[in-house]
Motif scaffolding. Structure first.
Motif, PDB file in Angstrom:
ATOM      1  N   PHE A   1       0.469   2.507  -0.888  1.00  0.00           N
ATOM      2  CA  PHE A   1       0.543   2.049   0.487  1.00  0.00           C
ATOM      3  C   PHE A   1      -0.828   2.095   1.148  1.00  0.00           C
ATOM      4  CE2 PHE A   1       4.676   3.740  -0.608  1.00  0.00           C
ATOM      5  CZ  PHE A   1       5.541   2.752  -0.150  1.00  0.00           C
ATOM      6  N   GLU A   2      -1.039   1.107   2.016  1.00  0.00           N
ATOM      7  CA  GLU A   2      -2.196   1.120   2.902  1.00  0.00           C
ATOM      8  C   GLU A   2      -1.677   0.919   4.326  1.00  0.00           C
ATOM      9  OE1 GLU A   2      -6.416  -1.214   3.866  1.00  0.00           O
ATOM     10  OE2 GLU A   2      -5.209  -1.791   2.131  1.00  0.00           O
ATOM     11  N   ILE A   3      -2.081   1.794   5.218  1.00  0.00           N
ATOM     12  CA  ILE A   3      -1.690   1.708   6.628  1.00  0.00           C
ATOM     13  C   ILE A   3      -2.960   1.559   7.455  1.00  0.00           C
ATOM     14  CG2 ILE A   3      -0.505   2.836   8.551  1.00  0.00           C
ATOM     15  CD1 ILE A   3       1.095   4.429   6.501  1.00  0.00           C
ATOM     16  N   ILE A   4      -2.962   0.592   8.358  1.00  0.00           N
ATOM     17  CA  ILE A   4      -4.145   0.311   9.167  1.00  0.00           C
ATOM     18  C   ILE A   4      -3.798   0.424  10.649  1.00  0.00           C
ATOM     19  CG2 ILE A   4      -5.928  -1.370   9.762  1.00  0.00           C
ATOM     20  CD1 ILE A   4      -5.553  -2.610   7.002  1.00  0.00           C
ATOM     21  N   MET A   5      -4.587   1.202  11.371  1.00  0.00           N
ATOM     22  CA  MET A   5      -4.515   1.263  12.829  1.00  0.00           C
ATOM     23  C   MET A   5      -5.866   0.840  13.381  1.00  0.00           C
ATOM     24  SD  MET A   5      -3.588   4.431  15.411  1.00  0.00           S
ATOM     25  CE  MET A   5      -5.141   5.332  15.213  1.00  0.00           C
ATOM     26  N   ASN A   6      -5.887  -0.090  14.321  1.00  0.00           N
ATOM     27  CA  ASN A   6      -7.140  -0.500  14.935  1.00  0.00           C
ATOM     28  C   ASN A   6      -7.800   0.674  15.635  1.00  0.00           C
ATOM     29  OD1 ASN A   6      -7.006  -3.297  14.267  1.00  0.00           O
ATOM     30  ND2 ASN A   6      -5.491  -3.597  15.888  1.00  0.00           N
TER      31      ASN A   6
END
Length: 515
Positions: A369-374
């Motif tokens: 998994f890859e999770i991105i938050m600005n």
């Protein structure tokens, strides 16, 4: 001193590799210097018990860009990279329980929006999708594919197609145009997020960025082996054609040699070449990281203001509670709230989160998994655990949990991106896309320094894997045009060119605009 080269490329990001591949194909002696141990730049992976997980871009769009690149060097993309088309482009979740799948079938999407949000929203969605398509077709050739876009040429194009003026809403931001055209705030959130694909915020980005939707809706692919497979294949092909890659080699000052070439100081000693392609963030030049002789290579306005950065989680675990697709977007509660925080250089308290489930086709096994938050560029926040807790708590509100729970070692913060990509402030997309003229402020392939060229996401035509690839082709085409050949080049139908309107065929219609 080490052997002379025709071209030295600083940085093995996708733009630098594309340039090296094109130039090596045409017989130039090419040396690529890369401070990390692998090609790809921001296309990177981290090791997990389930295997390497993407920790940068996760999918491929605008496949034609890569087909054309391989064709230009007398190869076929399919012989080097195995691509799988995703039936679901993205799965979207809202806090009120709304779920929306978007595919590459336009009519199917209208039906999905009608089922999730009602028929009035579906009609407005259809109109916005058509607007995005018209903008993409109108601007692909004269802007994206052009090596040196100009307001004059763009104006001429628009005057020939007056409907583009209304579609591009030149005096509105993306958010302003969406508020004017979409009654359902969920749809405005959906289209507004496309500004973040190039590091912008909807209230500051031009309305024309709605065209990004069309690029994604036209098809999304995943390479077998993850995104790293693409730069690895391109680098391997460039090596077969004679390019030399030196990894774990950090480039320092760039200066003029006595014979008119360029010298690059490295931690392994000086390297000399007739020309240099800088495939890094152009801000590293303006801040003096590469010496005073090239500090004026691009104007400061070409690198400021900075784009967004991100907090990125990359890990393996079992996901529970939510049926995930490959691409998943979990929207915040209040539209626009995260951008208020980002504008004040704060981590968003009400963020939209992107979750890539790299192994969505294996739901009962541990997945990657890859999770991105600005996040804002330049952020020096060091409370990684609080950031991690916040991201996971937000997803838990949607019912999504991970077992085992990822730890802070899986988190990459803006300061880490600044370390990985020096003098970028962690901005992942170079200059922020603020204002209608933003695309004309980015530096182009030719810098102000004779012999120094530019490529990468901080250079025209901009951020993203396809755009950075085009920038590398623009740089290669400029060199092939500017410098007489000093070595035997193999024949090619279009030296340095692209079948969709390249530096060598400026002004020709693109594949899209001709249809």
């Amino acid at each position: 001193m080490a052997e002379d080269y025709d071209v030295m490329v600083i940085g093995a990001g996708i733009g630098g590799i594309a340039a090296a591949l094109c130039l090596a194909h045409h017989g130039r002696r090419v040396l690529v210097l890369e401070r990390h141990g692998h090609p790809g730049g921001k296309i990177r992976t981290l090791d997990t018990p389930a295997g390497p997980v993407d920790s940068g871009p996760t999918v491929l769009t605008m496949r034609d860009v890569f087909e054309d690149l391989f064709t230009s060097v007398e190869e076929r993309l399919s012989d080097h990279v195995e691509l799988t088309r995703l039936p679901i482009i993205a799965r979207h979740f809202w806090p009120d329980g709304t779920r929306l799948d978007l595919t590459d079938d336009a009519e199917q999407n209208v039906g999905h929006v009608a089922a999730a949000m009602g028929r009035p929203a579906a009609r407005q969605f259809r109109a916005m999708a058509r607007r995005a398509s018209g903008l993409f077709v109108g601007f692909e050739g004269p802007v994206m594919q052009s090596p040196q876009p100009s307001i004059t040429a763009l104006t001429a194009r628009v005057l020939r197609r007056p409907r583009l003026i209304r579609a591009m809403a030149p005096h509105r931001s993306l958010a302003g145009m969406l508020r004017n055209r979409l009654d359902d705030p969920r749809l405005a959130q959906l289209f507004g997020r496309y500004a973040t694909y190039v590091g912008g915020m909807p209230d500051a980005a031009p309305a024309i960025l709605a065209l990004i939707y069309h690029a994604e809706a036209s098809g999304v692919w995943t390479p077998k082996g993850g995104m790293q497979a693409l730069p690895a294949a391109m680098a391997a092909l460039a090596r077969r054609k004679g390019a030399v890659f030196q990894y774990r080699t950090d480039a320092g000052a760039i200066r003029r040699s006595d014979d008119g070439g360029l010298i690059v100081e490295t931690d392994r000693g000086p390297r000399t070449a007739t020309t240099v392609i800088f495939n890094g963030d152009p801000r590293a030049l303006t801040t003096g990281r590469h010496g005073p002789e090239v500090a004026g290579a691009v104007p400061r306005g070409a690198t400021e203001p900075r784009s967004l950065s991100a907090c990125v989680l990359s890990f393996s675990a079992r996901a529970r509670g939510v049926e995930l697709s490959h691409h998943n977007v979990f929207f915040g509660d209040a539209p626009g709230a995260e951008f208020d925080d980002l504008a004040q250089a704060r981590l968003p308290q009400d963020p939209t989160l992107y979750v890539c489930a790299q192994d969505a086709n294996r739901p009962n096994a541990p997945g990657r998994f890859e999770i991105i938050m600005n996040a804002p560029a330049g952020l020096r926040e060091r409370n990684d655990l609080a950031c991690l807790d916040h991201i996971l708590a937000r997803l838990a509100r949607f019912g999504l949990t991970f077992h085992p729970r990822p730890g802070p070692e899986s988190l990459t913060m803006p300061r880490d991106f600044d370390r990985l990509f020096p003098h970028s402030l962690g901005a992942l997309y170079g200059r922020a896309p603020q204002g209608l003229d933003a695309t004309f402020r980015r530096p182009t392939a030719r810098s102000r320094i004779p012999g120094l060229y530019l490529a990468g996401g901080g250079t025209h035509p901009g951020a993203g894997v396809p755009m950075a690839t085009l920038s590398g082709r623009h740089a290669a085409a400029a060199i092939l045009r500017d410098l007489p050949s000093t070595s035997t080049s193999r024949p090619a139908a279009m030296p340095g060119g692209m079948s969709t309107g390249s530096a060598m065929t400026a002004g020709a219609p693109s594949r899209s605009s001709a249809s």
